[in-house]
Structures are given as structure tokens and as C-alpha cells.
Motif scaffolding. Structure first.
Motif, PDB file in Angstrom:
ATOM      1  N   ALA A  18       5.389  -2.659 -11.770  1.00 44.13           N
ATOM      2  CA  ALA A  18       6.696  -2.890 -11.146  1.00 44.13           C
ATOM      3  C   ALA A  18       6.528  -3.212  -9.664  1.00 44.13           C
ATOM      4  O   ALA A  18       7.228  -4.082  -9.120  1.00 44.13           O
ATOM      5  CB  ALA A  18       7.577  -1.657 -11.328  1.00 44.13           C
ATOM      6  N   ILE A  19       5.601  -2.519  -8.999  1.00 41.11           N
ATOM      7  CA  ILE A  19       5.334  -2.779  -7.578  1.00 41.11           C
ATOM      8  C   ILE A  19       4.799  -4.189  -7.396  1.00 41.11           C
ATOM      9  O   ILE A  19       5.231  -4.923  -6.487  1.00 41.11           O
ATOM     10  CB  ILE A  19       4.333  -1.739  -7.015  1.00 41.11           C
ATOM     11  CG1 ILE A  19       4.995  -0.360  -6.961  1.00 41.11           C
ATOM     12  CG2 ILE A  19       3.832  -2.160  -5.628  1.00 41.11           C
ATOM     13  CD1 ILE A  19       4.022   0.792  -6.738  1.00 41.11           C
ATOM     14  N   PHE A  25      13.966   1.329  -4.241  1.00 40.44           N
ATOM     15  CA  PHE A  25      12.796   1.231  -5.110  1.00 40.44           C
ATOM     16  C   PHE A  25      11.854   2.413  -4.870  1.00 40.44           C
ATOM     17  O   PHE A  25      11.425   3.082  -5.816  1.00 40.44           O
ATOM     18  CB  PHE A  25      12.075  -0.090  -4.841  1.00 40.44           C
ATOM     19  CG  PHE A  25      10.939  -0.372  -5.793  1.00 40.44           C
ATOM     20  CD1 PHE A  25      11.145  -1.144  -6.924  1.00 40.44           C
ATOM     21  CD2 PHE A  25       9.666   0.117  -5.552  1.00 40.44           C
ATOM     22  CE1 PHE A  25      10.106  -1.413  -7.813  1.00 40.44           C
ATOM     23  CE2 PHE A  25       8.622  -0.132  -6.427  1.00 40.44           C
ATOM     24  CZ  PHE A  25       8.839  -0.907  -7.558  1.00 40.44           C
ATOM     25  N   LEU A  26      11.539   2.667  -3.611  1.00 43.36           N
ATOM     26  CA  LEU A  26      10.600   3.744  -3.281  1.00 43.36           C
ATOM     27  C   LEU A  26      11.118   5.109  -3.712  1.00 43.36           C
ATOM     28  O   LEU A  26      10.420   5.867  -4.386  1.00 43.36           O
ATOM     29  CB  LEU A  26      10.310   3.750  -1.776  1.00 43.36           C
ATOM     30  CG  LEU A  26       9.422   4.893  -1.262  1.00 43.36           C
ATOM     31  CD1 LEU A  26       8.051   4.866  -1.924  1.00 43.36           C
ATOM     32  CD2 LEU A  26       9.273   4.821   0.248  1.00 43.36           C
ATOM     33  N   GLN A  86       0.823  -1.214   0.000  1.00 43.79           N
ATOM     34  CA  GLN A  86       0.000   0.000   0.000  1.00 43.79           C
ATOM     35  C   GLN A  86       0.855   1.260   0.000  1.00 43.79           C
ATOM     36  O   GLN A  86       0.542   2.232  -0.684  1.00 43.79           O
ATOM     37  CB  GLN A  86      -0.951   0.000   1.199  1.00 43.79           C
ATOM     38  CG  GLN A  86      -2.138  -0.913   1.033  1.00 43.79           C
ATOM     39  CD  GLN A  86      -3.123  -0.802   2.189  1.00 43.79           C
ATOM     40  OE1 GLN A  86      -3.013   0.064   3.063  1.00 43.79           O
ATOM     41  NE2 GLN A  86      -4.099  -1.696   2.212  1.00 43.79           N
ATOM     42  N   ALA A  87       1.938   1.252   0.782  1.00 41.40           N
ATOM     43  CA  ALA A  87       2.820   2.428   0.837  1.00 41.40           C
ATOM     44  C   ALA A  87       3.442   2.700  -0.533  1.00 41.40           C
ATOM     45  O   ALA A  87       3.488   3.853  -0.988  1.00 41.40           O
ATOM     46  CB  ALA A  87       3.916   2.227   1.885  1.00 41.40           C
ATOM     47  N   LEU A  88       3.898   1.654  -1.198  1.00 43.62           N
ATOM     48  CA  LEU A  88       4.474   1.818  -2.529  1.00 43.62           C
ATOM     49  C   LEU A  88       3.412   2.269  -3.538  1.00 43.62           C
ATOM     50  O   LEU A  88       3.642   3.171  -4.349  1.00 43.62           O
ATOM     51  CB  LEU A  88       5.107   0.509  -3.003  1.00 43.62           C
ATOM     52  CG  LEU A  88       6.377   0.053  -2.281  1.00 43.62           C
ATOM     53  CD1 LEU A  88       6.779  -1.353  -2.741  1.00 43.62           C
ATOM     54  CD2 LEU A  88       7.515   1.032  -2.498  1.00 43.62           C
ATOM     55  N   THR A  89       2.249   1.645  -3.475  1.00 43.57           N
ATOM     56  CA  THR A  89       1.170   1.960  -4.419  1.00 43.57           C
ATOM     57  C   THR A  89       0.687   3.393  -4.255  1.00 43.57           C
ATOM     58  O   THR A  89       0.524   4.129  -5.239  1.00 43.57           O
ATOM     59  CB  THR A  89      -0.004   0.978  -4.236  1.00 43.57           C
ATOM     60  OG1 THR A  89       0.457  -0.362  -4.474  1.00 43.57           O
ATOM     61  CG2 THR A  89      -1.148   1.293  -5.190  1.00 43.57           C
ATOM     62  N   MET A  92       0.499   9.060  -5.872  1.00 48.99           N
ATOM     63  CA  MET A  92       0.712  10.467  -5.544  1.00 48.99           C
ATOM     64  C   MET A  92       1.761  11.100  -6.455  1.00 48.99           C
ATOM     65  O   MET A  92       1.591  12.202  -6.966  1.00 48.99           O
ATOM     66  CB  MET A  92       1.138  10.598  -4.071  1.00 48.99           C
ATOM     67  CG  MET A  92       1.318  12.026  -3.576  1.00 48.99           C
ATOM     68  SD  MET A  92       2.937  12.755  -3.959  1.00 48.99           S
ATOM     69  CE  MET A  92       4.017  11.832  -2.870  1.00 48.99           C
ATOM     70  N   GLN A  93       2.857  10.384  -6.688  1.00 46.56           N
ATOM     71  CA  GLN A  93       3.967  10.958  -7.450  1.00 46.56           C
ATOM     72  C   GLN A  93       3.677  11.127  -8.933  1.00 46.56           C
ATOM     73  O   GLN A  93       4.346  11.904  -9.616  1.00 46.56           O
ATOM     74  CB  GLN A  93       5.227  10.111  -7.250  1.00 46.56           C
ATOM     75  CG  GLN A  93       5.754  10.170  -5.819  1.00 46.56           C
ATOM     76  CD  GLN A  93       7.122   9.544  -5.691  1.00 46.56           C
ATOM     77  OE1 GLN A  93       8.026   9.883  -6.440  1.00 46.56           O
ATOM     78  NE2 GLN A  93       7.282   8.624  -4.745  1.00 46.56           N
ATOM     79  N   THR A  94       2.695  10.394  -9.443  1.00 47.20           N
ATOM     80  CA  THR A  94       2.344  10.516 -10.863  1.00 47.20           C
ATOM     81  C   THR A  94       1.096  11.374 -11.079  1.00 47.20           C
ATOM     82  O   THR A  94       0.654  11.542 -12.218  1.00 47.20           O
ATOM     83  CB  THR A  94       2.108   9.119 -11.486  1.00 47.20           C
ATOM     84  OG1 THR A  94       1.107   8.422 -10.720  1.00 47.20           O
ATOM     85  CG2 THR A  94       3.393   8.308 -11.503  1.00 47.20           C
ATOM     86  N   ASP A  95       0.542  11.914 -10.008  1.00 51.20           N
ATOM     87  CA  ASP A  95      -0.663  12.744 -10.093  1.00 51.20           C
ATOM     88  C   ASP A  95      -0.297  14.104 -10.684  1.00 51.20           C
ATOM     89  O   ASP A  95       0.477  14.866 -10.087  1.00 51.20           O
ATOM     90  CB  ASP A  95      -1.262  12.910  -8.692  1.00 51.20           C
ATOM     91  CG  ASP A  95      -2.589  13.653  -8.703  1.00 51.20           C
ATOM     92  OD1 ASP A  95      -2.946  14.250  -9.738  1.00 51.20           O
ATOM     93  OD2 ASP A  95      -3.264  13.644  -7.658  1.00 51.20           O
ATOM     94  N   LYS A  96      -0.847  14.430 -11.840  1.00 51.73           N
ATOM     95  CA  LYS A  96      -0.489  15.666 -12.530  1.00 51.73           C
ATOM     96  C   LYS A  96      -1.189  16.899 -11.969  1.00 51.73           C
ATOM     97  O   LYS A  96      -1.018  18.001 -12.501  1.00 51.73           O
ATOM     98  CB  LYS A  96      -0.761  15.520 -14.023  1.00 51.73           C
ATOM     99  CG  LYS A  96       0.161  14.483 -14.661  1.00 51.73           C
ATOM    100  CD  LYS A  96      -0.075  14.329 -16.143  1.00 51.73           C
ATOM    101  CE  LYS A  96       0.888  13.285 -16.714  1.00 51.73           C
ATOM    102  NZ  LYS A  96       0.665  13.035 -18.132  1.00 51.73           N
TER     103      LYS A  96
END
Length: 197
Positions: free
Chosen positions: A186-187, A166-167, A89-92, A97-101
Motif C-alpha cells: 500500500a505504501i 494514511f500514516l 522511509q517514515a511510512l515504511t 514497527m507497528q506490525t512487529d509482534k
């Protein structure tokens, strides 16, 4: 005599939110005071009265980020779910969040790293925030070992380092345009390897 109107009230929370996005987009070193004052819509006097310095505002911005966007890693401390589920869940959530434009891509704690020697103490601030995440990953993996989700033959120290690489590497991928869907694959592969080992 013309009566001047009252100055517009200064919304500190909104100002810090705007600063988060600026520092996230440009990093500490490349974000200028003039950019900050313009984005926050305040004078130099008001800026210094409110935050003391660019560094003072940056510190507040980091705290705000950790308490908001940074909560993507909060599953690491959720003992009500299995350790492997917490890690997944933390990775997902981090990838999402990081890909949210809707905001700058990647992770502020990674991309805002300062390279200036005179700001080495700010690098320490960011390192401390990242270290908390490392500790969360390590604690999760130790719990996974105790609950039989990770083999006793696997080094928790090495596995923890792999998860951290990875993170934090998600930031580079997100900044380079990787989609959430590709990162999720990948996750899934990463978690399958952990569960099989």
C-alpha cells in the motif's frame, strides 16, 4: 534480632519501559493502577513516590515511546535524503514497527487516546505528539515542492492531510492483523501516486 535485607533497587527506566507496553496494550483509561503496580513490581507507596500518579507515569511513558519506537518517523526530518524518500522511509519504518509482534501492535499515540472527559488534557498531550508528526510530513512535502518532486498544481495542504490519514490509519490495519508486507504494498502504491502527480 533478625536483620532485614536491603530493599531491591527500583529501576525507573525499566519501570517506564514496562508501563509503555501496558499503556500501549490497553490504553490509558483501561490500564489500572493495580496492573501498573503489579507489572512494575512496586508498592503503592513506591509508585506514588516515583511517579506521583498514573497520569505522571503516562506522561513519562509517552515521552519514552516517542524517543524510542516513535523514532520510526524520524526520516521526516532527515534533509540529507530526498523528500519523497524521507516520506517513504517514515511510512515504511512505521509499518514495520507497528506490525512487529515483539510488542503491542499499532501506534501508542493513536490507540492510547483517552475518552474520559476528565482526562481531556491527556488527549491534548497525545494530540501534540501527533501534531509534530503532521508538521514533519508537511515540511517534507513543502521541501518536495521546492525540489520539484511534487507538482505545483497539487495542494500541499490536502496532500499532507492524505499522508496523515494514511500514516495514522496504519494503526487500525496493524491492530486488525495486516502484515508488514501488505502495508508495504500500500505504501509503494501511495508513493507511486505521489511521484506520478
Amino acid at each position: 534480632m533478625t536483620q532485614m535485607g536491603r530493599p531491591r533497587a527500583f529501576d525507573r527506566d525499566l519501570a517506564v519501559d514496562k508501563a509503555v507496553l501496558l499503556f500501549w496494550r490497553h490504553g490509558f483509561d483501561s490500564t489500572s493502577l493495580s496492573q501498573l503496580k503489579e507489572e512494575l513490581g512496586i508498592s503503592a507507596a513506591s509508585f506514588y513516590a516515583a511517579f506521583g500518579s498514573k497520569e505522571g507515569l503516562f506522561r513519562e511513558a509517552i515521552t519514552r515511546y516517542v524517543d524510542s519506537y516513535g523514532r520510526a518517523t524520524s526520516p521526516l526530518w532527515n534533509s540529507s535524503i530526498s523528500p519523497s524518500k524521507a516520506l517513504e522511509q517514515a511510512l515504511t519504518e512505521s509499518a514495520r514497527m507497528q506490525t512487529d509482534k515483539a510488542h503491542p501492535l499499532g501506534c501508542l499515540l493513536v490507540i492510547s487516546t483517552t475518552t474520559s472527559a476528565e482526562n481531556e488534557h491527556l488527549q491534548t498531550l497525545l494530540s501534540k505528539a501527533r501534531r509534530r508528526i503532521r508538521e514533519g510530513i508537511n515540511a517534507c512535502l513543502l521541501r518536495a515542492r521546492l525540489e520539484g518532486e511534487v507538482s505545483a498544481l497539487v495542494s500541499i495542504e490536502i496532500l499532507s492531510e492524505i499522508f496523515c490519514v494514511f500514516l495514522f490509519g496504519l494503526t487500525t490495519q496493524a491492530r486488525d492483523g495486516a502484515s508488514y508486507e501488505s502495508l508495504k504494498k500500500a505504501i509503494d502504491a501511495m508513493m507511486a501516486l505521489v511521484r506520478s502527480g
